[in-house]
Scaffold this active site. Structure first.
Site, mmCIF file in Angstrom:
data_model
loop_
_atom_site.group_PDB
_atom_site.id
_atom_site.type_symbol
_atom_site.label_atom_id
_atom_site.label_comp_id
_atom_site.label_asym_id
_atom_site.label_seq_id
_atom_site.Cartn_x
_atom_site.Cartn_y
_atom_site.Cartn_z
ATOM 1 N N GLY A 59 -16.087 -10.720 -14.138
ATOM 2 C CA GLY A 59 -16.684 -12.029 -14.386
ATOM 3 C C GLY A 59 -15.620 -13.083 -14.534
ATOM 4 N N GLN A 64 -11.863 -20.935 -17.030
ATOM 5 C CA GLN A 64 -10.731 -20.017 -16.825
ATOM 6 C C GLN A 64 -9.847 -20.428 -15.649
ATOM 7 O OE1 GLN A 64 -13.330 -16.260 -17.096
ATOM 8 N NE2 GLN A 64 -11.360 -15.586 -17.846
ATOM 9 N N CYS A 109 -10.475 -9.616 -20.853
ATOM 10 C CA CYS A 109 -10.681 -10.924 -20.241
ATOM 11 C C CYS A 109 -9.465 -11.272 -19.393
ATOM 12 C CB CYS A 109 -10.864 -11.963 -21.349
ATOM 13 S SG CYS A 109 -11.123 -13.622 -20.737
ATOM 14 N N LEU A 110 -9.702 -11.835 -18.221
ATOM 15 C CA LEU A 110 -8.593 -12.180 -17.318
ATOM 16 C C LEU A 110 -7.692 -13.252 -17.927
ATOM 17 C CD1 LEU A 110 -10.414 -12.177 -13.854
ATOM 18 C CD2 LEU A 110 -8.969 -10.393 -14.832
ATOM 19 N N HIS A 153 -20.465 -12.803 -22.286
ATOM 20 C CA HIS A 153 -19.015 -13.059 -22.326
ATOM 21 C C HIS A 153 -18.688 -14.334 -21.539
ATOM 22 C CE1 HIS A 153 -14.662 -11.530 -22.051
ATOM 23 N NE2 HIS A 153 -14.690 -12.558 -21.217
ATOM 24 N N GLU A 154 -19.276 -14.452 -20.334
ATOM 25 C CA GLU A 154 -18.963 -15.612 -19.482
ATOM 26 C C GLU A 154 -19.589 -16.896 -20.032
ATOM 27 O OE1 GLU A 154 -16.615 -15.136 -17.532
ATOM 28 O OE2 GLU A 154 -16.735 -12.954 -17.550
ATOM 29 N N HIS A 157 -17.531 -18.426 -22.620
ATOM 30 C CA HIS A 157 -16.415 -19.233 -22.105
ATOM 31 C C HIS A 157 -16.815 -20.707 -21.949
ATOM 32 C CE1 HIS A 157 -13.173 -16.464 -21.472
ATOM 33 N NE2 HIS A 157 -13.840 -15.676 -20.670
HETATM 34 CO CO CO Z 1 -13.279 -13.732 -20.167
#
Ligand code: CO
Length: 183
Positions: A59, A64, A109-110, A153-154, A157
């Site tokens: 995701g 991000q 998380c990226l 989670h997304e 963000h």
């Molecule tokens: Co993330």
């Protein structure tokens, strides 16, 4: 269009993102599709071998990549090898179960390089309303378990929240009553 994934020291990851106005601009749509392509590539071992800085992800939210707009993409293959793809604009959770769920391995998380261990409690079932850029229509996504976790989670963000904010600080592995544990 080239973009860079920003890390959790970045202000864009701690800011609340703005709703996207319709009609969606070509630029926003392109960005979302580019983000989706990035996720798909990130799951390809040959691509990661060539691009050592790329980590595998399921995701990605617009903040991000430094864009504070309410947009996100999700891509993964379910246990039955079914492709789950979402490219969402202005997603909102309109229903949620009282029952909780969490990944036994914790979340990643990226945008987060440091390791934060612990359970991240999420709602087990949710209904998300959004506009889907691939389907080109308003959608109602009924998700549970893993898919629901990624969606939450997304969406977090978009509100400047990171997964480790939700880990119990004094007892990171505190079991949650009646929660569905996902291994
Ligand atoms: Co993330």
């Amino acid at each position: 269009m080239k973009f860079k994934i920003v890390k959790d020291t970045s202000l864009s990851l701690r800011s609340k993102s703005k709703p996207v106005t319709f009609p969606i601009s070509e630029k926003d749509e392109k960005l979302l599709l580019k983000m989706l392509e990035y996720l798909k590539n990130s799951q390809n071992p040959a691509f990661r071998e060539k691009h050592k800085d790329v980590r595998e992800g399921v995701g990605l939210a617009a903040p991000q990549v430094g864009v504070n707009k309410r947009m996100l993409v999700i891509y993964f293959k379910s246990e039955e090898e079914k492709e789950v793809v979402h490219a969402l604009v202005n997603p909102s959770i309109i229903e949620n179960s009282l029952q909780k769920t969490y990944l036994l391995s914790g979340e990643g998380c990226l945008s987060v390089d440091d390791f934060h261990e612990g359970y991240v409690p999420r709602d087990y079932k949710i209904v998300v309303k959004a506009y889907d850029v691939i389907k080109k229509e308003d959608v109602m996504i009924k998700a549970s378990g893993y898919e629901a976790i990624i969606l939450q989670h997304e969406i977090d963000h978009l509100n400047g929240i990171l997964y480790y904010d939700r880990i119990n600080k004094s007892n990171p592995f505190l079991k949650i009553a009646n929660a569905v544990e996902i291994g």
